[in-house]
Structures are given as structure tokens and as C-alpha cells.
Scaffold this active site. Structure first.
Site, PDB file in Angstrom:
ATOM      1  N   HIS A   1     -69.235  -2.587 -29.770  1.00 14.38           N
ATOM      2  CA  HIS A   1     -69.465  -1.515 -30.749  1.00 14.38           C
ATOM      3  C   HIS A   1     -70.553  -1.903 -31.745  1.00 14.38           C
ATOM      4  CE1 HIS A   1     -66.341   1.414 -29.674  1.00 14.38           C
ATOM      5  NE2 HIS A   1     -65.613   0.365 -29.318  1.00 14.38           N
TER       6      HIS A   1
ATOM      7  N   ASP B   1     -74.044  -2.036 -30.347  1.00 17.36           N
ATOM      8  CA  ASP B   1     -75.343  -1.593 -29.795  1.00 17.36           C
ATOM      9  C   ASP B   1     -75.835  -0.348 -30.529  1.00 17.36           C
ATOM     10  OD1 ASP B   1     -73.338   0.012 -28.595  1.00 17.36           O
ATOM     11  OD2 ASP B   1     -74.306   0.078 -26.628  1.00 17.36           O
TER      12      ASP B   1
ATOM     13  N   SER C   1     -67.896   0.877 -17.747  1.00 16.64           N
ATOM     14  CA  SER C   1     -69.104   1.693 -17.735  1.00 16.64           C
ATOM     15  C   SER C   1     -69.335   2.500 -16.466  1.00 16.64           C
ATOM     16  CB  SER C   1     -70.303   0.761 -18.000  1.00 16.64           C
ATOM     17  OG  SER C   1     -71.407   1.522 -18.301  1.00 16.64           O
ATOM     18  N   SER C   2     -68.250   3.114 -15.970  1.00 17.19           N
ATOM     19  CA  SER C   2     -68.423   3.981 -14.802  1.00 17.19           C
ATOM     20  C   SER C   2     -69.282   5.187 -15.154  1.00 17.19           C
ATOM     21  CB  SER C   2     -67.061   4.442 -14.269  1.00 17.19           C
ATOM     22  OG  SER C   2     -66.415   5.301 -15.176  1.00 17.19           O
TER      23      SER C   2
ATOM     24  N   ASP D   1     -75.052  -0.078 -21.921  1.00 13.14           N
ATOM     25  CA  ASP D   1     -74.620   0.181 -20.545  1.00 13.14           C
ATOM     26  C   ASP D   1     -75.805   0.479 -19.633  1.00 13.14           C
ATOM     27  OD1 ASP D   1     -72.281   0.003 -21.896  1.00 13.14           O
ATOM     28  OD2 ASP D   1     -71.609   2.054 -21.530  1.00 13.14           O
TER      29      ASP D   1
ATOM     30  N   LYS E   1     -63.946   8.734 -22.839  1.00 14.14           N
ATOM     31  CA  LYS E   1     -64.677   8.746 -24.110  1.00 14.14           C
ATOM     32  C   LYS E   1     -65.220  10.123 -24.507  1.00 14.14           C
ATOM     33  CE  LYS E   1     -65.150   4.895 -22.734  1.00 14.14           C
ATOM     34  NZ  LYS E   1     -64.229   4.067 -21.968  1.00 14.14           N
TER      35      LYS E   1
HETATM   36  P1  ADP Z   1     -66.070   4.258 -18.682  1.00 13.11           P
HETATM   37  O1  ADP Z   1     -67.533   4.465 -18.824  1.00 13.11           O
HETATM   38  O2  ADP Z   1     -65.510   3.235 -19.610  1.00 13.11           O
HETATM   39  O3  ADP Z   1     -65.648   4.007 -17.271  1.00 13.11           O
HETATM   40  P2  ADP Z   1     -65.879   7.017 -19.592  1.00 13.11           P
HETATM   41  O4  ADP Z   1     -64.743   7.739 -20.214  1.00 13.11           O
HETATM   42  O5  ADP Z   1     -67.113   6.878 -20.398  1.00 13.11           O
HETATM   43  O6  ADP Z   1     -65.331   5.592 -19.124  1.00 13.11           O
HETATM   44  O7  ADP Z   1     -66.261   7.728 -18.222  1.00 13.11           O
HETATM   45  C1  ADP Z   1     -65.295   8.018 -17.231  1.00 13.11           C
HETATM   46  C2  ADP Z   1     -65.682   9.265 -16.465  1.00 13.11           C
HETATM   47  O8  ADP Z   1     -66.767   8.963 -15.536  1.00 13.11           O
HETATM   48  C3  ADP Z   1     -64.586   9.815 -15.571  1.00 13.11           C
HETATM   49  O9  ADP Z   1     -63.695  10.659 -16.303  1.00 13.11           O
HETATM   50  C4  ADP Z   1     -65.383  10.608 -14.537  1.00 13.11           C
HETATM   51  O10 ADP Z   1     -65.759  11.880 -15.035  1.00 13.11           O
HETATM   52  C5  ADP Z   1     -66.651   9.769 -14.384  1.00 13.11           C
HETATM   53  N1  ADP Z   1     -66.528   8.906 -13.187  1.00 13.11           N
HETATM   54  C6  ADP Z   1     -66.216   7.601 -13.126  1.00 13.11           C
HETATM   55  N2  ADP Z   1     -66.178   7.142 -11.849  1.00 13.11           N
HETATM   56  C7  ADP Z   1     -66.476   8.198 -11.064  1.00 13.11           C
HETATM   57  C8  ADP Z   1     -66.610   8.419  -9.643  1.00 13.11           C
HETATM   58  N3  ADP Z   1     -66.394   7.447  -8.746  1.00 13.11           N
HETATM   59  N4  ADP Z   1     -66.944   9.645  -9.219  1.00 13.11           N
HETATM   60  C9  ADP Z   1     -67.140  10.638 -10.101  1.00 13.11           C
HETATM   61  N5  ADP Z   1     -67.034  10.520 -11.429  1.00 13.11           N
HETATM   62  C10 ADP Z   1     -66.705   9.320 -11.912  1.00 13.11           C
HETATM   63  P1  NG1 Z   2     -67.957   2.342 -22.324  1.00 16.02           P
HETATM   64  O1  NG1 Z   2     -66.730   1.675 -22.599  1.00 16.02           O
HETATM   65  O2  NG1 Z   2     -68.558   1.920 -21.019  1.00 16.02           O
HETATM   66  O3  NG1 Z   2     -67.901   3.846 -22.357  1.00 16.02           O
HETATM   67  C1  NG1 Z   2     -69.207   2.440 -24.761  1.00 16.02           C
HETATM   68  C2  NG1 Z   2     -70.664   2.788 -25.030  1.00 16.02           C
HETATM   69  C3  NG1 Z   2     -71.541   1.540 -25.226  1.00 16.02           C
HETATM   70  C4  NG1 Z   2     -70.940   0.615 -26.277  1.00 16.02           C
HETATM   71  C5  NG1 Z   2     -69.472   0.339 -25.926  1.00 16.02           C
HETATM   72  C6  NG1 Z   2     -68.758  -0.481 -26.988  1.00 16.02           C
HETATM   73  C7  NG1 Z   2     -71.679   4.759 -23.980  1.00 16.02           C
HETATM   74  C8  NG1 Z   2     -72.297   5.309 -22.764  1.00 16.02           C
HETATM   75  N1  NG1 Z   2     -71.215   3.521 -23.902  1.00 16.02           N
HETATM   76  O4  NG1 Z   2     -69.061   1.885 -23.459  1.00 16.02           O
HETATM   77  O5  NG1 Z   2     -72.859   1.942 -25.619  1.00 16.02           O
HETATM   78  O6  NG1 Z   2     -71.078   1.148 -27.566  1.00 16.02           O
HETATM   79  O7  NG1 Z   2     -68.722   1.536 -25.743  1.00 16.02           O
HETATM   80  O8  NG1 Z   2     -69.390  -1.717 -27.181  1.00 16.02           O
HETATM   81  O9  NG1 Z   2     -71.626   5.438 -24.997  1.00 16.02           O
HETATM   82 MG    MG Z   3     -68.572   5.319 -20.489  1.00 16.07          MG
END
Ligand code: ADP
Ligand code: NG1
Ligand code: MG
Length: 462
Positions: free
Chosen positions: A54, A56, A149-150, A194, A238
């Protein structure tokens, strides 16, 4: 004008032999679903952030590495000016739109919106007047909503597809620069960690990522340790909640209240690192400023308006995001204290890796654990299950453990002596996953050792 010519590994490459079977089955599925051969593949990895949470979006550097799990897209053009996105996972429903009609919906951030963010980012940045239609089949292995960071892998993969299908060549650092802003279309106001690591990662090395402009420097991790990821399996999407943006806004308000107290034009300051630069003081002095200027109790919106001398409407416009307009209480002291402390820990982590003292692993482990304490207590971005998991990881033999990514659930990362990795994994499995059948059946993809992987690429089948 940014110079994008350095630090850019090749983007178009061949499918690694160990992965050929996966690409072949995705190709076959593409033919089944679209009735034609894919023209190429794009791949974007997830990441684990080792330290620097948190910060960046406050302008401070971070220290992540790419992981093996990824988003892989098989892609082909279509001549109907259509965007057609399909997914190997049936939970993610098919999406079809005319190129001219698509909308990114921050109020309902379904999966296809992330690809649209990447598409829109490239089309706007490169002024593509008539973009090609795209048929895409997506296959993902990154645990979603788990801090690995999916979402950004999907955005970056979508941007690469758009670039290649439209015959563009964009250096990786410029792609990172474009993509770090495009996830804002979906509402989350993150920094660039990310997207930067997604494009700039290289096998075998973690990266120290700095911003404004983006730079990625290799970091040699100490020998004899492994990094193990464990997913608490508590999910937070998020873009669908305001947890993340509230923290971004609290940091912005802390910046502005501190700037005002120093007699600066506060509207010019949005991020803490820029304020530090303007004041030309050290991180320790910024921590003193936090203690001297900000009170630990939460600030009401009214109090902030009085300090800054603005109406609520003006504050909304200057400092808040769409999904934080209704928030009435902001913690400025604790959030700013976390940011300056964490920025300091990143610098120390990098220094220890560079100097490689004999007790490097022990010192790095302590920094990781301090980072978790700060995330838990000052930034309040952990949760009960994740705290329990982090504690269990420490008791199971890690040198340091912390939440990784945005938090409020998701994964922990632990630094573990290589020779005890198997024992560590058995203990964490027994202590966290085994008792709950819902967790136990997910243990394979939730608890694993990882190594620094490669950045995003375009693959052509041979
Ligand atoms: P994080 O970045 O931490 O993984 P986020 O909440 O930022 O979590 O993003 C998750 C969202 O990304 C999921 O709700 C979905 O919409 C999308 N996502 C992740 N993996 C896939 C996938 N394999 N196919 C399609 N959408 C995906
Ligand atoms: P994740 O957890 O992958 O959604 C988020 C932010 C990063 C960073 C981290 C906390 C996005 C796309 N990603 O990552 O930039 O702030 O939380 O360090 O907003
Ligand atoms: Mg994310």
C-alpha cells in the site's frame, strides 16, 4: 519525455517446451469455441509482493516478483468489429460487444471489464482509430481476489492482445506505464506495482520497482531460502468494494493536511512521496511530521474541510473518489505512519539484499514480519483469518511472514529456510487447511513454494 528504450526484455518469443501441452489444449478449445485457429497467445503472470504494501500509490518503491501462475489468452482477429471474450472457466460468462458500444462498468466489475481496461488503454494511448475485432479465449491459474494480482494480469494480457492484433510494437516499460492507469477505469485507484512487475519481471530475480518514471532493478534474494505462499481463502474483490479506495483517499488527505500545515499549496499534492520531495526531508523526518501534525483519532470530514478551508463539495472534487463520497471518518495519522515506515522497510530490504551480510535472511524475515504488524495495526488491511495464518506460518518455521497484496483476506508470503520447506508446508496444511473440508480441497492451489518468474510475453506456436 520518458525513455522506454532500456530494461526491456524481448516480448515475442516461443512457447517454453514444458508448457506446450497447455497451449495445445487451449488452441484446440479455441478452435472448438470459435471455429478457427488462434493467431497467437499472450501470457501475463501474477505476482507476490515481498515487501512494500500500500505504498505504490503514494509514490514509494516496492519489491515484488512474478509467480508461475498466470493469465493465458489465445487470440485471433475477427472482421466484424466485435469484441468476443470467452473463458475456460464456466463461472466467467461469455462477453460480446460491438467495438463502438462497449462500456466498463465500475459498479458491476465482471471479469470481461478488466480485459476492456487493457483494450481501452492501448486504443487511447496509441490513438488507434479503427481497432481490429478480437476473439479471445482466456485461461487463468492465479487464485482470484487473493492479492496475487489476477486482475492486473488480466488487464496486462488484454493490452498485449490489443497491441499485437493491431500490429503495434510498444516497449514493455511503456506498456506498464499505460496499464498502471487503465485499471482506474474500473474504479480502483491503485499504484503501478502490479502492472510494472507483470511486464518487467525476469526469471530468477525479484525486482525493486520505482515510480515516476517506472524503473525495475534486479534484487538478489539470499541463498538458502524459499518463498512460500499460503492463501487464507478469504476473498475480497477490490473493485466491488470501497476498502481499497478508502485507504488511497486517507493517504491523499494525510498528504494534503500535512502540506497545508507546512504552508504549501495543498491542492498541488496528491501523494506522500511528492510532499516529501517538496519538503526535501528524510523518511524519519516525515514520521516526525506525522507525530507533530496529525492526531491519532479519526478525522471527521467536517474537520478536514475546516483545516483545508474548503466546502464539502470542493473536498469531494479535489480529494475523494466516486465510491468514497459517503465516507465520513478518516484515519490520517496511522495510515501515513504505515506508509513512511513501510517505505523505509523497502529501502532496508533492498540494502540488505545488496550487501548480503551473513545474517541477511534473518534481517529480511524481521522486516517482513514488521511489515505485517504495520499492515495489521496501522493500515488495518488484514483480517482475523489472515492474521491467524501469518502467526501459524511463523510458528511453523518461517523467518518472516506477512500478508501480500491489498489484503483484507487473500495470501500470506513466508520466507522459509529451503531445507525445511516440506516440513513447513505440512505444518501449515495441518494447522490451517486440514480441519476444514472446504479449505482442504483447495490446498494444492492455495499453499505452494514459488520462485521469481518471467514477465508478460506474446507467444507464437511453432
Ligand atoms: P486480485 O487482483 O488480488 O486477484 P481483484 O479483486 O483485484 O483481486 O481481481 C479479481 C477479479 O479478477 C475477479 O473477480 C475476476 O473478475 C477477475 N479474474 C481473476 N482471474 C480470472 C480468470 N481466470 N478469468 C477471468 N477473470 C478473472
Ligand atoms: P491487488 O491485491 O493485486 O489488487 C493492489 C493494488 C496495488 C497495490 C496493492 C497493495 C491495483 C491494481 N493493485 O493489489 O497497486 O497498491 O494492492 O500494495 O490497484
Ligand atoms: Mg487486483
Amino acid at each position: 519525455m520518458a525513455d522506454y528504450s532500456r530494461d526491456c526484455p524481448e516480448i515475442v518469443t516461443q512457447v517454453p517446451s514444458a508448457q506446450k501441452e497447455r497451449y495445445k489444449s487451449l488452441r484446440n478449445l479455441f478452435i472448438e469455441r470459435f471455429g478457427s485457429e488462434p493467431a497467437f497467445f499472450t501470457r501475463a503472470p501474477g505476482r507476490v509482493n515481498l515487501i512494500g504494501e500500500h505504498i505504490d500509490y503514494c509514490g514509494y518503491s516496492v519489491l515484488p516478483m512474478a509467480i508461475q501462475q498466470d493469465i493465458l489468452i489465445a487470440a485471433g482477429p475477427n472482421s466484424d468489429q466485435m469484441l468476443v471474450f470467452k473463458n475456460t472457466n464456466p463461472e466467467y460468462r461469455d462477453f460480446t460487444s460491438n467495438i463502438g458500444d462497449f462500456k466498463i462498468d465500475p459498479t458491476n466489475p465482471l471479469w470481461h471489464n478488466y480485459i476492456l481496461c487493457g483494450f481501452r488503454g492501448i486504443v487511447e494511448a496509441e490513438c488507434v482509430s479503427v481497432p481490429s475485432g478480437m476473439n479471445l479465449l482466456v485461461d487463468g491459474t492465479i487464485p482470484p481476489s487473493a492479492g496475487l494480482s489476477s486482475s492486473s494480469a488480466l488487464v496486462c494480457c488484454g493490452s498485449l492482445v490489443t497491441m499485437h492484433i493491431n500490429g503495434l510494437e510498444i516497449p514493455k516499460r511503456k506498456l506498464a506505464d499505460i496499464c498502471m492507469r487503465c485499471e482506474h477505469y474500473i474504479g480502483t485507484q491503485g499504484g503501478g506495482m502490479d502492472q510494472s512487475i507483470c511486464f518487467l519481471a525476469e526469471t530468477g530475480t525479484a525486482k525493486w520497482i520505482q515510480f515516476n518514471p517506472i524503473r525495475a532493478t534486479n534484487v538478489s534474494l539470499p541463498p538458502g531460502v524459499a518463498f512460500v505462499i499460503s492463501n487464507s481463502c478469504v476473498e475480497l474483490q477490490k473493485a466491488a468494494t470501497s476498502h481499497f479506495n478508502i485507504r488511497v483517499v486517507e493517504c491523499r488527505l494525510a498528504t494534503q493536511v500535512l502540506a497545508k500545515s507546512k504552508g504549501l499549496d495543498w491542492k498541488q499534492f496528491k501523494v506522500l512521496a511528492k510532499l516529501q520531495e517538496a519538503l526535501a526531508v528524510s523518511l524519519e523526518e516525515m514520521l516526525d511530521n506525522v507525530e507533530n501534525v496529525l492526531h491519532p483519532e479519526p478525522y471527521s470530514k467536517k474537520e478536514i474541510c475546516e483545516i483545508l478551508g474548503v466546502s464539502e463539495e470542493e473536498l469531494n472534487k479535489e480529494s475523494l473518489s466516486q465510491n468514497t463520497l459517503e465516507v465520513t471518518s478518516f484515519k490520517l495519522h496511522d495510515r501515513a505512519k504505515h506508509v513512511f515506515g513501510e517505505a523505509n522497510r523497502v529501502m532496508k530490504f533492498k540494502e540488505i539484499c545488496d550487501q548480503a551480510p551473513s545474517d541477511a535472511a534473518i534481517q529480511l524475515g524481521e522486516l517482513m514480519s514488521d511489515s505485517h504488524t504495520s499492515c495489521r495495526d496501522l493500515y488495518q488491511c488484514s483480517c482475523e483469518h489472515l492474521d491467524q495464518l501469518v502467526e501459524l506460518c511463523r510458528l511453523s518455521g518461517s523467518l518472516g511472514s506477512r500478508l501480500t497484496g491489498a489484503g483484507w483476506g487473500g495470501c500470506a508470503v513466508s520466507m522459509v529456510p529451503s531445507e525445511i520447506v516440506d516440513d513447513f508446508i505440512s505444518k501449515v496444511q495441518a494447522g490451517y487447511y486440514a480441519a476444514n473440508p472446504k479449505l482442504q480441497c483447495r490446498v494444492k492451489e492455495s499453499l505452494f513454494a514459488t520462485e521469481p518468474g518471467n514477465g508478460a510475453n506474446i507467444f507464437e506456436m511453432t
